[in-house]
Design a protein around this motif. Structure first.
Motif, PDB file in Angstrom:
ATOM      1  N   PHE A  15       0.810  -1.221   0.000  1.00 58.89           N
ATOM      2  CA  PHE A  15       0.000   0.000   0.000  1.00 58.89           C
ATOM      3  C   PHE A  15       0.844   1.272   0.000  1.00 58.89           C
ATOM      4  O   PHE A  15       0.333   2.357  -0.278  1.00 58.89           O
ATOM      5  N   LEU A  16       2.130   1.143   0.291  1.00 58.78           N
ATOM      6  CA  LEU A  16       3.003   2.316   0.262  1.00 58.78           C
ATOM      7  C   LEU A  16       3.197   2.842  -1.153  1.00 58.78           C
ATOM      8  O   LEU A  16       3.700   3.955  -1.344  1.00 58.78           O
ATOM      9  N   VAL A  17       2.780   2.075  -2.158  1.00 55.34           N
ATOM     10  CA  VAL A  17       2.892   2.534  -3.544  1.00 55.34           C
ATOM     11  C   VAL A  17       2.054   3.791  -3.767  1.00 55.34           C
ATOM     12  O   VAL A  17       2.341   4.595  -4.665  1.00 55.34           O
ATOM     13  N   TYR A  18       1.038   3.991  -2.939  1.00 56.53           N
ATOM     14  CA  TYR A  18       0.182   5.176  -3.097  1.00 56.53           C
ATOM     15  C   TYR A  18       0.888   6.471  -2.696  1.00 56.53           C
ATOM     16  O   TYR A  18       0.367   7.566  -2.950  1.00 56.53           O
ATOM     17  N   LEU A  19       2.057   6.367  -2.114  1.00 54.16           N
ATOM     18  CA  LEU A  19       2.852   7.565  -1.832  1.00 54.16           C
ATOM     19  C   LEU A  19       3.308   8.249  -3.129  1.00 54.16           C
ATOM     20  O   LEU A  19       3.729   9.413  -3.102  1.00 54.16           O
ATOM     21  N   LEU A  20       3.195   7.551  -4.261  1.00 57.88           N
ATOM     22  CA  LEU A  20       3.497   8.179  -5.552  1.00 57.88           C
ATOM     23  C   LEU A  20       2.589   9.382  -5.803  1.00 57.88           C
ATOM     24  O   LEU A  20       2.934  10.274  -6.584  1.00 57.88           O
ATOM     25  N   GLY A  21       1.454   9.410  -5.136  1.00 59.23           N
ATOM     26  CA  GLY A  21       0.550  10.551  -5.276  1.00 59.23           C
ATOM     27  C   GLY A  21       1.163  11.860  -4.809  1.00 59.23           C
ATOM     28  O   GLY A  21       0.715  12.935  -5.217  1.00 59.23           O
ATOM     29  N   LEU A  22       2.197  11.780  -3.973  1.00 61.30           N
ATOM     30  CA  LEU A  22       2.856  13.011  -3.501  1.00 61.30           C
ATOM     31  C   LEU A  22       3.507  13.775  -4.651  1.00 61.30           C
ATOM     32  O   LEU A  22       3.575  15.014  -4.623  1.00 61.30           O
ATOM     33  N   ILE A  23       3.979  13.057  -5.666  1.00 61.96           N
ATOM     34  CA  ILE A  23       4.599  13.720  -6.819  1.00 61.96           C
ATOM     35  C   ILE A  23       3.580  14.595  -7.528  1.00 61.96           C
ATOM     36  O   ILE A  23       3.823  15.775  -7.813  1.00 61.96           O
ATOM     37  N   ALA A  24       2.415  14.015  -7.815  1.00 59.93           N
ATOM     38  CA  ALA A  24       1.358  14.781  -8.477  1.00 59.93           C
ATOM     39  C   ALA A  24       0.867  15.917  -7.579  1.00 59.93           C
ATOM     40  O   ALA A  24       0.559  17.010  -8.076  1.00 59.93           O
ATOM     41  N   LEU A  25       0.801  15.678  -6.285  1.00 61.38           N
ATOM     42  CA  LEU A  25       0.346  16.708  -5.354  1.00 61.38           C
ATOM     43  C   LEU A  25       1.252  17.935  -5.393  1.00 61.38           C
ATOM     44  O   LEU A  25       0.778  19.077  -5.463  1.00 61.38           O
ATOM     45  N   VAL A  26       2.553  17.710  -5.371  1.00 69.28           N
ATOM     46  CA  VAL A  26       3.506  18.818  -5.435  1.00 69.28           C
ATOM     47  C   VAL A  26       3.370  19.574  -6.754  1.00 69.28           C
ATOM     48  O   VAL A  26       3.383  20.815  -6.788  1.00 69.28           O
ATOM     49  N   MET A  27       3.215  18.843  -7.858  1.00 67.90           N
ATOM     50  CA  MET A  27       3.060  19.478  -9.164  1.00 67.90           C
ATOM     51  C   MET A  27       1.799  20.324  -9.225  1.00 67.90           C
ATOM     52  O   MET A  27       1.801  21.445  -9.772  1.00 67.90           O
TER      53      MET A  27
END
Length: 389
Positions: free
Chosen positions: A164-176
């Motif tokens: 479930f830690l794969v959802y941390l990829l959302g942080l990249i889009a969040l910053v953008m």
């Protein structure tokens, strides 16, 4: 219309990377999750996968109301924050019911992000750019599936909840989004999803539902049938499935050029290639037909999704994000959810229970229905002369 920077385009497309991960990301860990919760009913484990789709559908029908009160940037930031918290938060869930609640919240987040990931392309870009960009969006969606599947598979080797830690990829889009996405108001009229919108856009909405219902016959059956059809290993099966996503990614990247070259015929490509692809799998007697069938199904998905998004966005104009895109998103996830519930019973009724390829034969029949739907609604899907497909 003022020129939109490449950074804004990249930011919108980054959201497309995340949407498919709602269910696909944990697929490699599902066996381990089932072992961990072996004392719980099997249906609860299945709900871990399907729960996001249900909440995505519900949220999509309220999206226009949300868009009438909040700006696109606010919606995107809220959705992405919830995506990261609910997605990665499952890592801390020791109870299966808490896990399902978090998965439901993940569905809400994707229900907010999904219409933006395609609708903002229609909002910011003219019709002549949308075919290429919708292709890029579909390609990013497929690439998100590849990346999420591989990463989650590796993380699950540590422990089931690490997937479930794969959802941390959302942080990249969040910053953008925080840095580059404009703070535009998509609607000020309080529009909601209406029956008139469903009637107006029903060719695309019905087409998306059929396309995803047919496509999901593959991921829900291939890992079970392929090793029995040609005695390949689990690793080889995984490689072929990832290869399908890569084919769909490449086709999506080339979609703009394909659409320009085959404007009038393109609407028929997805159902015809589904028929060919699932026929290969249904009557496969070796590895070559299995690989060919998988590739054809990947091409179908790579062409079908951006095509339906493109014609709907052109017809809906700048207001697509409030009208047709939530409907298409709901149809997409409804197709995913319904597919196994529809195909498996039909397989048992229409074919011998010992026929492991029966789901693929049902998919061929559904693909013929899809082709008929495209043919019957071709006039309703017509665009202005310069955009006619």
């Amino acid at each position: 219309m003022e020129k939109i920077s490449h950074k804004v385009t990249a930011t919108i497309l980054s959201m497309s990377l995340l949407t498919v991960m709602a269910g696909a990301a944990i697929a490699p860990a599902l066996g381990l999750i089932k072992q961990h919760f072996a004392y719980r009913p099997a249906i609860l484990v299945q709900l871990i996968v399907s729960m996001p789709a249900l909440f995505i559908i519900v949220t999509n029908f309220f999206f226009s109301t949300v868009a009438s009160h909040l700006s696109s940037r606010t919606i995107a930031i809220s959705g992405l924050l919830l995506y990261v918290v609910a997605g990665a938060g499952c890592y801390f869930c020791a109870d299966i019911y808490a896990l399902m609640i978090m998965r439901g919240l993940l569905g809400v987040s994707v229900g907010l992000i999904m219409p933006l990931s395609t609708g903002l392309l229609a909002f910011y870009y003219p019709p002549e750019r949308q075919a290429q960009l919708m292709g890029f969006s579909a390609a990013m969606n497929q690439m998100g599936g590849v990346v999420a599947t591989l990463l989650a598979g590796l993380l699950a080797q540590v422990e089931w909840n690490y997937a479930f830690l794969v959802y941390l990829l959302g942080l990249i889009a969040l910053v953008m989004v925080i840095i580059w996405l404009p703070d535009a108001r998509l609607s000020t009229e309080g529009k909601t999803i209406k029956l008139s919108n469903l009637v107006r856009f029903h060719p695309s909405v019905t087409g998306m539902f059929l396309l995803m219902t047919i496509f999901f016959v593959y991921p829900t059956n291939f890992a079970i049938t392929a090793p029995r059809q040609c005695e390949i290993s689990t690793t080889s099966t995984t490689v072929i499935m990832v290869g399908l996503d890569l084919v769909a990614f490449l086709v999506g990247m080339a979609f703009g050029g394909i659409m320009n070259a085959c404007r009038r015929q393109l609407k028929y490509f997805a159902p015809l290639m589904f028929i060919a692809g699932y026929s290969c799998l249904a009557w496969a007697d070796g590895l070559s037909l299995i690989i060919a069938g998988s590739a054809l199904i990947g091409i179908s998905a790579g062409l079908g999704v951006p095509y339906l998004n493109t014609i709907a966005s052109i017809k809906g104009g700048r207001d697509s994000v409030n009208t047709v895109m939530p409907l298409l998103s709901a149809a997409l996830y409804l197709g995913q959810f319904v597919s196994p519930l529809l195909v498996m019973p039909l397989s048992g009724v229409l074919f011998d229970k010992a026929d492991i390829a029966a789901p693929y034969k049902v998919a061929v029949a559904l693909s013929v229905m899809f082709l008929a739907q495209v043919w019957l609604t071709r006039n309703l899907q017509s665009l202005p002369p310069e955009q006619h497909q």
